[in-house]
Design a protein around this motif. Structure first.
Motif, PDB file in Angstrom:
ATOM      1  N   TYR A 191     -45.023  74.763  57.630  1.00 16.96           N
ATOM      2  CA  TYR A 191     -46.665  74.350  57.295  1.00 16.96           C
ATOM      3  C   TYR A 191     -47.395  73.579  58.448  1.00 16.96           C
ATOM      4  CZ  TYR A 191     -50.309  71.587  55.066  1.00 16.96           C
ATOM      5  OH  TYR A 191     -51.478  71.038  54.674  1.00 16.96           O
ATOM      6  N   GLU A 207     -50.372  71.316  59.196  1.00 18.36           N
ATOM      7  CA  GLU A 207     -51.419  70.561  58.623  1.00 18.36           C
ATOM      8  C   GLU A 207     -52.811  70.742  59.274  1.00 18.36           C
ATOM      9  OE1 GLU A 207     -52.954  67.052  56.005  1.00 18.36           O
ATOM     10  OE2 GLU A 207     -51.572  68.675  55.864  1.00 18.36           O
ATOM     11  N   ASN A 208     -52.740  70.543  60.650  1.00 13.61           N
ATOM     12  CA  ASN A 208     -54.074  70.589  61.567  1.00 13.61           C
ATOM     13  C   ASN A 208     -54.727  71.914  60.915  1.00 13.61           C
ATOM     14  OD1 ASN A 208     -53.184  68.061  62.205  1.00 13.61           O
ATOM     15  ND2 ASN A 208     -53.003  68.820  64.384  1.00 13.61           N
ATOM     16  N   LYS A 209     -53.980  72.888  61.082  1.00 11.31           N
ATOM     17  CA  LYS A 209     -54.858  74.261  60.787  1.00 11.31           C
ATOM     18  C   LYS A 209     -54.878  74.711  59.451  1.00 11.31           C
ATOM     19  CE  LYS A 209     -54.146  75.613  65.532  1.00 11.31           C
ATOM     20  NZ  LYS A 209     -53.804  76.751  66.746  1.00 11.31           N
ATOM     21  N   ARG A 210     -54.155  74.010  58.546  1.00 15.52           N
ATOM     22  CA  ARG A 210     -53.946  74.500  57.234  1.00 15.52           C
ATOM     23  C   ARG A 210     -53.532  75.826  57.028  1.00 15.52           C
ATOM     24  NH1 ARG A 210     -53.982  70.423  53.809  1.00 15.52           N
ATOM     25  NH2 ARG A 210     -55.290  71.516  51.835  1.00 15.52           N
ATOM     26  N   ARG A 211     -52.316  76.176  57.892  1.00 16.15           N
ATOM     27  CA  ARG A 211     -51.748  77.435  57.753  1.00 16.15           C
ATOM     28  C   ARG A 211     -50.368  77.307  57.629  1.00 16.15           C
ATOM     29  NH1 ARG A 211     -55.340  81.545  57.975  1.00 16.15           N
ATOM     30  NH2 ARG A 211     -54.168  82.763  59.236  1.00 16.15           N
ATOM     31  N   LYS A 259     -53.246  81.752  55.413  1.00 13.84           N
ATOM     32  CA  LYS A 259     -53.955  80.729  55.010  1.00 13.84           C
ATOM     33  C   LYS A 259     -52.948  79.759  53.902  1.00 13.84           C
ATOM     34  CE  LYS A 259     -58.408  78.729  53.427  1.00 13.84           C
ATOM     35  NZ  LYS A 259     -59.520  79.277  52.762  1.00 13.84           N
ATOM     36  N   TYR A 260     -52.946  78.339  54.001  1.00 15.13           N
ATOM     37  CA  TYR A 260     -52.326  77.584  53.177  1.00 15.13           C
ATOM     38  C   TYR A 260     -53.172  77.452  51.854  1.00 15.13           C
ATOM     39  CZ  TYR A 260     -51.006  73.105  50.919  1.00 15.13           C
ATOM     40  OH  TYR A 260     -50.668  72.219  49.860  1.00 15.13           O
ATOM     41  N   GLU A 261     -52.696  77.557  50.658  1.00 18.61           N
ATOM     42  CA  GLU A 261     -53.452  77.383  49.554  1.00 18.61           C
ATOM     43  C   GLU A 261     -52.812  76.516  48.706  1.00 18.61           C
ATOM     44  OE1 GLU A 261     -56.008  78.685  48.785  1.00 18.61           O
ATOM     45  OE2 GLU A 261     -56.395  80.326  50.056  1.00 18.61           O
ATOM     46  N   PRO A 262     -53.530  75.514  48.109  1.00 21.46           N
ATOM     47  CA  PRO A 262     -52.729  74.293  47.265  1.00 21.46           C
ATOM     48  C   PRO A 262     -52.532  74.771  45.967  1.00 21.46           C
ATOM     49  CG  PRO A 262     -55.154  74.019  47.520  1.00 21.46           C
ATOM     50  CD  PRO A 262     -54.885  75.153  48.586  1.00 21.46           C
ATOM     51  N   ARG A 268     -46.499  71.240  47.467  1.00 20.46           N
ATOM     52  CA  ARG A 268     -46.630  70.120  48.182  1.00 20.46           C
ATOM     53  C   ARG A 268     -45.567  70.457  49.501  1.00 20.46           C
ATOM     54  NH1 ARG A 268     -49.608  69.101  45.231  1.00 20.46           N
ATOM     55  NH2 ARG A 268     -50.091  67.153  43.742  1.00 20.46           N
ATOM     56  N   GLU A 273     -45.986  67.307  63.720  1.00 22.97           N
ATOM     57  CA  GLU A 273     -47.205  66.871  63.374  1.00 22.97           C
ATOM     58  C   GLU A 273     -47.212  65.590  62.306  1.00 22.97           C
ATOM     59  OE1 GLU A 273     -49.395  69.997  61.420  1.00 22.97           O
ATOM     60  OE2 GLU A 273     -49.834  71.311  63.301  1.00 22.97           O
TER      61      GLU A 273
END
Length: 757
Positions: free
Chosen positions: A496, A498-502, A513-516, A527, A534
């Protein structure tokens, strides 16, 4: 006359070479190692001449024309191609592409000429806006449309073949026999007793106008010569006094400059190994011999160049440079125009006019093994040293276990530099993070590391933090159903960012793409789990808000120039805290008092028989960045204070002895050789069945072989690992397996350096 030609097709399905007729007008001109244009099926391809002979029963087609005016593959490169074919089991045509640089590779183009624009239909109508359009690989997408347009007479197609980059030339000026009249003109005329570039002439105080005048008068001639881009020496005086150990190292290696011998230059950080390199290269330069120095990356190349360049002419081959720049440096080494070539392992096949020594700096680094694990760079360098009858020097503060073992057996000479050039004191502190938790410290920074960084910042000094894990967290987890996203290609847990949400695969680069929300159950309780670099950066910025903090990892250095710029900024004291993965640990000449080492426990648990060795090397190399010119402290945070790797950080011999003992018991190198056999089929079941069948055959026929697996290693892929006696020759055995199992719907590959078990 006939020529055997290795056709430029990167596939294992075709044979190594084909016979072609040499046209009578090319007899005597074509030579071994030259490329030629040949017909192949319904295509026109470039091929390499591997043999010229007087008879052939197979040749039916003639060579169309030469592609090169001189051979690009010499006897040594042919030897290396054969070596790759035999030792790495790479088909010769693929080995050729490993040996020849990208800049000399060939591009095949289709030149489309529009004859009847009214007859064009989509998509060609939109594509062919101009009357002549050149297509490279993309033409295949529209091949059926092109064929229809050719049939209707709307277009014509020609083939064009170009080399990616060409050898550059420039003007050189040389005096003729015609003496000019004036005193000033005669001074310039005498200066040009050997060819000079216009830049050199202008730097010497002569004007461009005077040069042009003498050219018109016939007193100066212009010659075209190959353009050589090198860093010329400034001829500084070598006034540095060598330590006793440096003198002994230089003397020992100098005695073997004209013969093949291997040396292990084992020097603690800041012991002056680079000065030993310089002295050896200067000695070789007097003998008109060249040196090749292998190092790891752009920053270390530049560091070495700046050290050597005042005394020697230097060329560099850096993967980050342009293709043209790399070709220029390649040619500078090949033609003998340069004293020293500095490159990364990607440049180990560069040919030399008169190679006199090979130096493998940071010889412990995994980058010496190529991405496919088919050949080890150190083995290839050894083969080159043996072929050229020259010394090979492995240089490292933390040598590979294999080289240390060979040194104990007397297979290579061990030379040690145990004293630092600057007599500074180092301190090592291992912090038990379990006790930190017991004392109520929930931060990722232990109290000793926090205090050390804080003191350093108050004194206007710096800190270096190793966090050798990419991303924000190793993976994300749904706390409702337990689902963890994995790679669609190789089934690896996605990291994961965080900066690019990838979410990104650490092996093949696949990302999504990261999906919550959970993809499996729809819960919003997804989580991040664990810690990556990072997250370390975020916490450090919160803890030290006034400090200038930078990060170096695969994400931040994806843009060209960022890595070198960050290293330079840190050296210039423009960054207070530098956080990085292993790229910050190797060979950099930093002057810092504090090194912090985080997230080391995961390395000790890696599924590799080299895990202990790599973890030990990484810690020791990172520790070596502190205390070079000032007193330094290295603080290692861990939950495994009893692990023998950590206990051995101040007992080097103890580490090597214990690690060698462990490998002997577990049947690993250097006592055994490993061979991974990887099956890939149309389905996972097919690959597993093939691997299982081979295991049964091996067990029933070869009692001396130990088989581990099969285990799933990738999508539709299963792997066996074979452990055998070190001296057993597996070539014929491997060939029989390939013939039996390698089929249209099932592939089998062999890797000698696959350490994942």
């Amino acid at each position: 006359m006939f020529a055997e030609v290795m056709v430029d097709l990167k596939t294992k399905e075709i044979q190594s070479s084909y016979d072609y007729i040499i046209p009578s007008d090319l007899e005597g001109f074509l030579k071994l190692g030259m490329r030629v244009v040949v017909p192949f099926g319904n295509m026109t391809r470039v091929g390499l001449i591997t043999k010229i002979k007087s008879e052939s029963l197979a040749a039916t087609k003639a060579i169309i024309e030469p592609f090169d005016m001189e051979p690009i593959v010499d006897k040594e490169l042919f030897h290396l191609i054969n070596y790759l074919e035999e030792e790495a089991m790479i088909p010769s045509v693929l080995a050729y592409h490993k040996v020849i640089p990208d800049a000399l590779s060939v591009e095949y183009q289709k030149v489309i000429r529009v004859m009847k624009r009214d007859g064009l239909k989509e998509p060609l109508k939109s594509l062919l806006i101009d009357d002549v359009v050149v297509f490279k690989k993309t033409w295949r997408k529209y091949s059926s449309a092109f064929q229809k347009a050719v049939s209707s007479g709307s277009i014509e197609i020609d083939e064009a073949i170009d080399q990616k980059r060409s050898i550059q030339t420039e003007n050189y000026y040389l005096k003729t026999t015609k003496v000019p009249q004036t005193q000033k003109q005669q001074a310039l005329w005498l200066y040009l007793n050997e060819p000079k570039r216009i830049e050199d002439i202008l730097d010497s105080g002569y004007s461009k106008q005077m040069v042009q005048t003498l050219v018109k008068m016939g007193s100066i001639s212009i010659q075209k010569q190959e353009k050589m881009v090198v860093f010329k020496p400034t001829y500084a005086e070598d006034s540095k006094a060598l330590t006793r150990e440096q003198k002994e190292a230089v003397l020992a290696i100098k005695e073997s400059l004209l013969k093949y011998e291997r040396f292990l230059l084992k020097g603690v950080s800041a012991s002056g190994k680079t000065e030993v390199f310089l002295q050896l290269c200067m000695e070789l330069s007097k003998k008109r011999k060249q040196a090749m120095i292998i190092t790891l990356d752009t920053a270390l190349i530049e560091q070495l160049r700046l050290y050597l360049n005042p005394f020697l002419s230097v060329a560099v081959i850096d993967p980050e440079d342009t293709l043209q720049s790399r070709l220029d440096s390649y040619r500078a080494a090949q033609t003998g125009y340069v004293d020293v070539l500095i490159t990364t392992p990607s440049g180990i096949f560069t040919p030399f006019k008169s190679l006199g020594i090979i130096i493998a700096d940071e010889a412990q680094d995994p980058s010496y093994i190529d991405y496919a694990k088919t050949i080890h760079g150190l083995d290839m360098l050894q083969e080159r040293a043996r072929y050229n009858n020259i010394p090979l020097v492995y240089a490292s503060a933390t040598p590979p276990v294999q080289l240390y073992y060979d040194a104990t057996l007397g297979k290579l000479r061990l030379i040690e530099l145990n004293e630092k050039v600057y007599q500074t004191k180092d301190q090592l502190q291992i912090v038990d993070m379990k006790k930190e938790l017991e004392n109520g410290n929930l931060s990722m920074l232990s109290k000793p590391l926090y205090d050390a960084i804080n003191r350093s910042l108050k004194d206007n000094k710096q800190a270096l933090i190793l966090a050798n894990r990419n991303g924000f967290a190793p993976y994300v987890l749904c706390r409702s159903c337990g689902h963890v996203p994995t790679c669609e290609r190789c089934d690896t847990t996605l990291t994961y960012f965080e900066n690019k949400r990838r979410l990104k695969c650490p092996h093949c680069g696949y990302q999504m793409k990261y999906e919550p929300k959970c993809m499996a159950c729809g819960s919003d309780k997804v989580r991040p789990v664990g810690m990556g670099i990072e997250q370390v950066e975020v916490q450090m910025k919160r803890t030290f808000p006034l400090a200038k903090i930078a990060r170096l990892d695969s994400e931040t250095t994806s843009k060209k120039g960022v890595y070198q710029a960050t290293i330079n900024a840190f050296k210039a004291k423009k960054i207070d805290i530098l956080i990085g993965t292993q790229m910050i640990s190797k060979g950099h000449d930093f002057d810092i008092p504090v090194v912090g080492i985080l997230l080391i426990d995961s390395m000790l648990k890696a599924p590799s028989y080299l895990a202990n060795e790599r973890c030990y090397q990484l810690i020791k190399q990172t520790m070596g960045r502190a205390g070079r010119k000032q007193a330094g402290v290295s603080i290692v945070q861990t939950y495994q204070t009893d692990h023998f790797v950590l206990k051995s950080l101040e007992d080097e011999i103890g580490f090597y002895e214990q690690e060698l003992n462990r490998r002997q018991i577990a049947h690993y190198p250097p006592y055994y050789q490993l061979l991974s056999i990887v099956f890939k089929g149309n389905s996972l079941d097919q690959a597993e069945r093939a691997a299982t069948k081979l295991k049964q055959q091996i067990i029933s026929r070869y009692s001396q072989y130990e088989v581990v697996g099969p285990s799933e290693s990738d999508i539709k892929t299963f792997k066996l690992m074979i452990k055998t006696g070190k001296r057993q020759d597996l070539k014929h055995w491997i060939q029989s397996i390939k013939q039996y199992y390698d089929k249209e719907n099932l592939s089998v590959r062999f890797y000698r350096y696959d350490d994942i078990v």
